[in-house]
Design an enzyme around this catalytic site. Sequence first.
Site, PDB file in Angstrom:
ATOM      1  N   ALA A  10       0.808  -1.230   0.000  1.00 50.58           N
ATOM      2  CA  ALA A  10       0.000   0.000   0.000  1.00 50.58           C
ATOM      3  C   ALA A  10       0.835   1.271   0.000  1.00 50.58           C
ATOM      4  O   ALA A  10       0.293   2.353  -0.222  1.00 50.58           O
ATOM      5  CB  ALA A  10      -0.950  -0.003   1.202  1.00 50.58           C
ATOM      6  N   TYR A 149      10.571 -11.219 -14.110  1.00 49.39           N
ATOM      7  CA  TYR A 149       9.368 -10.479 -13.725  1.00 49.39           C
ATOM      8  C   TYR A 149       8.153 -10.991 -14.493  1.00 49.39           C
ATOM      9  O   TYR A 149       7.087 -11.243 -13.899  1.00 49.39           O
ATOM     10  CB  TYR A 149       9.592  -8.997 -13.998  1.00 49.39           C
ATOM     11  CG  TYR A 149       8.403  -8.109 -13.678  1.00 49.39           C
ATOM     12  CD1 TYR A 149       8.050  -7.848 -12.361  1.00 49.39           C
ATOM     13  CD2 TYR A 149       7.652  -7.528 -14.696  1.00 49.39           C
ATOM     14  CE1 TYR A 149       6.967  -7.025 -12.068  1.00 49.39           C
ATOM     15  CE2 TYR A 149       6.581  -6.708 -14.413  1.00 49.39           C
ATOM     16  CZ  TYR A 149       6.239  -6.457 -13.101  1.00 49.39           C
ATOM     17  OH  TYR A 149       5.166  -5.646 -12.816  1.00 49.39           O
TER      18      TYR A 149
END
Length: 242
Positions: A10, A149
């Site tokens: 967050a 990734y």
Amino acid sequence: MEKWALVTGASGGIGAAIAVALANKGYDLYLHYYSGEAQIDKLVIECEQKGSCAIPIQANLARVEEIECLRERMPRSPDVLINNAGLTHYGIFTDTSMEEIDLLYAVNARAAFLLAQLFVPSMIKRGFGRIVNISSIWGTTGASCEVLYSMTKGALLSFTKALAKEVAPSGITVNAVAPGAVAGPLLNRQFSANELEEIAAEIPMGRLGQPSEIASLVCFLISDEAAYITGQELSPNGGWHT
């Protein structure tokens, strides 16, 4: 009725935008972060000003024991799980180290699996749950020099589709958002201003996405209007890849 959501990562641009959007929708929040305590402190204040209870939770999602301890730090299990935390990796495939492989797999893929495993039982008991996994356009198409990734974000998409089928009878939906290039600190660390302009020029809409646009899609996927949508991958990317 209280509605709680856990947003991992967050403290980042997309994660913070999701948290603010959920606060606007009346959710109380668990705001996970690894570093970026200053950003989380500001985010907590912003969410509380919107009337939400916002609880910051620090944890290293690469460590299984810290994931297992998350539940103990929550007053109740979340109704909504947003697996947003992730790491990037840029480099030649043959130069990728075992340490880098283990770390990206742990944070980008395994953590989402373990967090869902931790909270799905309480969702089943309630007969309701929403899980949204934040993947990447490269998880769908792959990217040169971002093989590791791409691999981990692709795993997150397969996880989404499989879990959605398993938990659908229990009133739980599982979907994935695979953004294209989104403006914010992450891209700013990877590319210069000129390089970002070149990327934007490649995108048919002529610009980068905004974190708020990703957050709006997440809010739709957890809404009552999206109750029949599960196992899907949505890619807000400005027409970059279709």
